[in-house]
Design a protein around this motif. Structure first.
Motif, mmCIF file in Angstrom:
data_model
loop_
_atom_site.group_PDB
_atom_site.id
_atom_site.type_symbol
_atom_site.label_atom_id
_atom_site.label_comp_id
_atom_site.label_asym_id
_atom_site.label_seq_id
_atom_site.Cartn_x
_atom_site.Cartn_y
_atom_site.Cartn_z
ATOM 1 N N VAL A 45 -14.578 5.576 85.957
ATOM 2 C CA VAL A 45 -15.402 4.475 85.479
ATOM 3 C C VAL A 45 -15.590 3.404 86.536
ATOM 4 N N ARG A 46 -14.484 2.928 87.127
ATOM 5 C CA ARG A 46 -14.543 1.784 88.038
ATOM 6 C C ARG A 46 -14.658 2.277 89.480
ATOM 7 N N GLN A 47 -15.819 2.045 90.082
ATOM 8 C CA GLN A 47 -16.068 2.532 91.431
ATOM 9 C C GLN A 47 -16.219 1.402 92.445
ATOM 10 N N THR A 48 -16.281 0.155 91.999
ATOM 11 C CA THR A 48 -16.386 -0.989 92.903
ATOM 12 C C THR A 48 -15.305 -2.005 92.556
ATOM 13 N N GLY A 49 -14.967 -2.825 93.538
ATOM 14 C CA GLY A 49 -13.946 -3.844 93.312
ATOM 15 C C GLY A 49 -12.587 -3.280 92.974
ATOM 16 N N ASN A 50 -12.308 -2.059 93.429
ATOM 17 C CA ASN A 50 -11.065 -1.398 93.047
ATOM 18 C C ASN A 50 -9.998 -1.504 94.128
ATOM 19 N N TRP A 51 -9.930 -2.667 94.776
ATOM 20 C CA TRP A 51 -8.929 -2.918 95.806
ATOM 21 C C TRP A 51 -7.974 -4.025 95.370
ATOM 22 N N SER A 52 -6.803 -3.982 95.927
ATOM 23 C CA SER A 52 -5.827 -5.051 95.729
ATOM 24 C C SER A 52 -5.053 -5.231 97.030
ATOM 25 N N HIS A 53 -4.832 -6.472 97.435
ATOM 26 C CA HIS A 53 -4.002 -6.729 98.614
ATOM 27 C C HIS A 53 -3.287 -8.056 98.430
ATOM 28 N N GLY A 54 -2.204 -8.238 99.157
ATOM 29 C CA GLY A 54 -1.427 -9.464 99.031
ATOM 30 C C GLY A 54 -0.479 -9.641 100.196
ATOM 31 N N THR A 55 -0.058 -10.866 100.395
ATOM 32 C CA THR A 55 0.954 -11.196 101.397
ATOM 33 C C THR A 55 1.898 -12.223 100.814
ATOM 34 N N SER A 56 3.121 -12.211 101.274
ATOM 35 C CA SER A 56 4.096 -13.250 100.962
ATOM 36 C C SER A 56 4.968 -13.448 102.183
ATOM 37 N N LEU A 57 5.393 -14.671 102.386
ATOM 38 C CA LEU A 57 6.249 -14.990 103.529
ATOM 39 C C LEU A 57 7.152 -16.148 103.132
ATOM 40 N N ARG A 58 8.427 -15.977 103.396
ATOM 41 C CA ARG A 58 9.399 -17.006 103.033
ATOM 42 C C ARG A 58 10.312 -17.295 104.213
ATOM 43 N N TYR A 59 10.501 -18.575 104.468
ATOM 44 C CA TYR A 59 11.461 -19.024 105.478
ATOM 45 C C TYR A 59 12.526 -19.846 104.766
ATOM 46 N N ASN A 60 13.776 -19.461 104.940
ATOM 47 C CA ASN A 60 14.883 -20.098 104.232
ATOM 48 C C ASN A 60 15.950 -20.518 105.238
ATOM 49 N N GLU A 61 16.036 -21.798 105.474
ATOM 50 C CA GLU A 61 17.036 -22.367 106.375
ATOM 51 C C GLU A 61 17.956 -23.251 105.552
ATOM 52 N N ARG A 62 18.964 -23.816 106.198
ATOM 53 C CA ARG A 62 19.959 -24.579 105.457
ATOM 54 C C ARG A 62 19.337 -25.739 104.695
ATOM 55 N N ASN A 63 18.426 -26.466 105.306
ATOM 56 C CA ASN A 63 17.852 -27.643 104.665
ATOM 57 C C ASN A 63 16.466 -27.409 104.087
ATOM 58 N N ILE A 64 15.721 -26.499 104.651
ATOM 59 C CA ILE A 64 14.332 -26.346 104.226
ATOM 60 C C ILE A 64 14.053 -24.913 103.804
ATOM 61 N N SER A 65 13.237 -24.793 102.759
ATOM 62 C CA SER A 65 12.782 -23.488 102.287
ATOM 63 C C SER A 65 11.276 -23.566 102.062
ATOM 64 N N VAL A 66 10.529 -22.652 102.697
ATOM 65 C CA VAL A 66 9.074 -22.639 102.603
ATOM 66 C C VAL A 66 8.646 -21.247 102.164
ATOM 67 N N PHE A 67 7.741 -21.210 101.197
ATOM 68 C CA PHE A 67 7.270 -19.926 100.667
ATOM 69 C C PHE A 67 5.754 -19.964 100.544
ATOM 70 N N TRP A 68 5.107 -18.886 100.970
ATOM 71 C CA TRP A 68 3.654 -18.749 100.835
ATOM 72 C C TRP A 68 3.352 -17.386 100.229
#
Length: 597
Positions: free
Chosen positions: A477-500
């Motif tokens: 049925v579905r022949q278009t728009g049938n993609w999915s993608h993603g990214t994640s990145l995390r930095y975790n140090e003693r004082n700072i934690s950043v996640f995207w």
């Protein structure tokens, strides 16, 4: 060029550009640690090691360490605080000894306790919440890959917990306690300590029988003193289960083979029903089947099931749904649990290409086979095939029979990071002899396939974690728009934690064997927190937090948005105080009334 294609390519380019922006500064620091952890991994020397020697005498499992093997064994001690501080030795002293024989690994534990009062044990139920109880925990990494392992824990009252460790042990939910297997423990208590003996049959775990050193971590939680300690030092911004900080268990020779490991669990059930209002005829019904497990090697396993009965599965977690989307419930059935990360670790926590609960809940399974494990040199593979039966309902709402096939692989690269791939195929099979009857597939299709690749980043020191994936679905049925993608990145140090994180799910992306509560959106958002660690007997840490997550549709219009600024204070007594200012926006596509009865 169609709009979905342009949209997907734009998102893919943005994702790649973002990854390059994040990776570029990393290459200039930590001595190229991100991509060259393989070299660092080969030179890793554990902070501590303890020797294990084969026992020459039998060990009676009674919780008392009075056998000669214990007095001759080397002692693992010198635990370090992980909470409330990580700068001092543990106040609660702990000693651990190891030995083994031809079929089992033994651990002898002494947990000294000089504080008056009862032990803190929240529940006597197996697989207790280890965060809220006194316990001793043994973490084993028998593959020496610092990525996957086994967890065995026991409380002072003898309550057991076992689980599978994945993702290096430092993620959001590193331990899955749904896994159950056979192991033994006994506990004794006295006025100044409690002691435990643990026996883990080699048949219970999977391991590399060609190496002479395993990675281990020993964790002690003393709720009376409000202290958590580990054998090797783990800074308190990291989880004590993180394998990157583990020590070494050094064998006097290669571990003995597990031997023949075949288990078979048959079942037989029956029922009798009589409708007294219609007639007195009794209708009988019966069912029989079995579950089986065969160890093909010390690191490869084959699970089998024929006409399974899942009525003995632990009940689901109680959840209240206040959202407009489907809730996520973890898998509890044993057939799907061992090496489950090989199949389920594709996508993010709440958007997975393969979700095993899709199999066998709407229609009964006829049979299933599942082979998974480590083939060698950091290469793991999994193959699953299951067949459901069709339900022939009188009202015409029939459920067709489906065959489910999943093939996966994972190869460790750059040390602890990995690249993995998956192919899923859901194929309708009509066993009905009346070929003209057909089926109404509803929101399903005669077939559905998903395939793709994922790269998981995990550095040697756990500072950087993340993933990037791309998947495509295929159905009639579905022949278009049938993609999915993603990214994640995390930095975790003693004082700072950043996640995207960012995630794009096309309008036509359809994973009928997966868990995707919604489609047709692009999501992105950062999260950042900063921690202060005061020299205080009341406050453990405190600091500000900020997050911003947005959802956009295919026309780049905001559909959901959540932004917040807050301040969090964590106290040494484990209580928590939060102040938060939050702005939430949800676009309503249809009118509705809020009224009261």
């Amino acid at each position: 060029m169609s709009r979905p294609s342009v949209f997907f390519r734009c998102q893919a380019i943005l994702a790649v550009l973002f990854c390059l922006m994040q990776v570029s500064p990393l290459l200039a620091q930590d001595r190229f640690e991100l991509f060259f952890t393989a070299k660092a991994r080969s030179r890793r020397i554990p902070e501590k090691t303890v020797n294990i020697v084969q026992s020459q005498s039998d060990i009676v499992l009674d919780g008392s360490l009075n056998e000669k093997a214990w007095s001759a064994a080397e002692i693992a001690t010198g635990f370090q605080q992980n909470f409330p501080s990580d700068q001092s030795p543990a106040e609660s002293k702990t000693e651990v000894r190891f030995t083994y024989n031809h079929n089992s690994l033994y651990a002898g534990i002494t947990c000294f306790d000089n504080l008056p009062g009862k032990y803190v044990v929240e529940s006597l139920k197996r697989d207790f919440r280890y965060q809220d109880n006194d316990y001793f925990m043994l973490i084993l990494d028998p593959y020496d890959d610092l990525t996957n392992g086994f967890v065995f824990a026991v409380s002072p009252l003898g309550v057991q917990l076992e689980g599978l460790l994945s993702g290096g042990g430092g993620g959001f939910t590193p331990v899955s306690s749904s896994w159950d297997n056979i192991w033994y423990s006994e506990v004794q208590r006295n006025d100044s300590s409690w002691t435990a003996e643990i026996r883990i049959p080699f048949k219970t775990i999977r391991y590399n029988d060609k190496i002479t050193q395993w990675n281990i971590q020993l964790v002690r939680n003393d709720m009376k003193r409000n202290e958590r300690s580990t054998w090797t030092r783990v800074e308190r911004q990291y989880r004590p289960t993180s394998l990157t900080f583990s020590g070494g268990l050094k064998w006097d020779t290669v571990p003995p083979p597990a031997g023949a490991n075949i288990s078979l669990i048959p079942y037989l059930s029956g029922s009798a029903n009589q409708d007294m209002a219609v007639n007195n005829k009794v209708q009988f019904d019966g069912k029989a089947g079995f579950d089986g497990k065969i160890a093909l090697s010390t690191s490869m396993n084959l699970d089998l099931t024929v006409n399974p009965d899942f009525s003995t599965v632990e009940v689901d977690e109680q959840q209240t749904n206040i959202t407009r989307f489907e809730l996520f419930f973890p898998e509890k059935r044993q057939f799907f649990l061992e090496n489950s990360d090989l199949f389920s670790d594709f996508g993010f926590r709440r958007s997975q290409v393969f979700f095993s609960r899709r199999i066998g809940l709407n229609a009964p399974l006829l049979f299933g086979a599942r082979m998974s494990g480590l083939l060698g040199r950091g290469f793991s593979t999994g193959l699953l095939n299951a067949q459901s039966t069709n339900l022939m309902a009188d009202d015409g709402d029939d459920i067709p029979a489906f065959n489910y096939t999943v093939a996966t692989f994972r190869k460790q690269i750059f040390g602890r990071s990995s690249i993995s791939g998956i192919i899923t195929n859901k194929q309708a099979i009509n066993f009905n002899k009346d070929q003209d009857r057909g089926f109404d597939f509803g929101d399903q299709n005669r077939y559905n396939r998903v395939y793709g690749l994922q790269y998981n980043l995990l550095t040697q020191n756990d500072k950087w974690t993340g993933s990037i994936y791309g998947f495509r679905s295929d159905d009639p049925v579905r022949q278009t728009g049938n993609w999915s993608h993603g990214t994640s990145l995390r930095y975790n140090e003693r004082n700072i934690s950043v996640f995207w994180t960012h995630e794009y799910i096309g309008e036509g992306f359809n994973a009928e064997m997966g868990f995707f509560p919604r489609t047709g959106y692009f999501m992105f958002g950062p999260y950042i927190s900063y921690q202060f660690y005061p020299d205080s007997r009341v406050i453990s840490r405190h600091g500000p937090t900020a997050r911003f997550f947005s959802y956009l549709d295919g026309d780049w219009s905001f559909t959901d948005r959540e932004a917040s600024l807050g301040y969090r204070i964590r106290f040494i007594n484990t209580s928590d105080l939060r102040f938060e200012l939050e702005d939430t926006y949800v676009k309503l596509f249809n009118d509705y009334w809020i009224c009261c009865a």
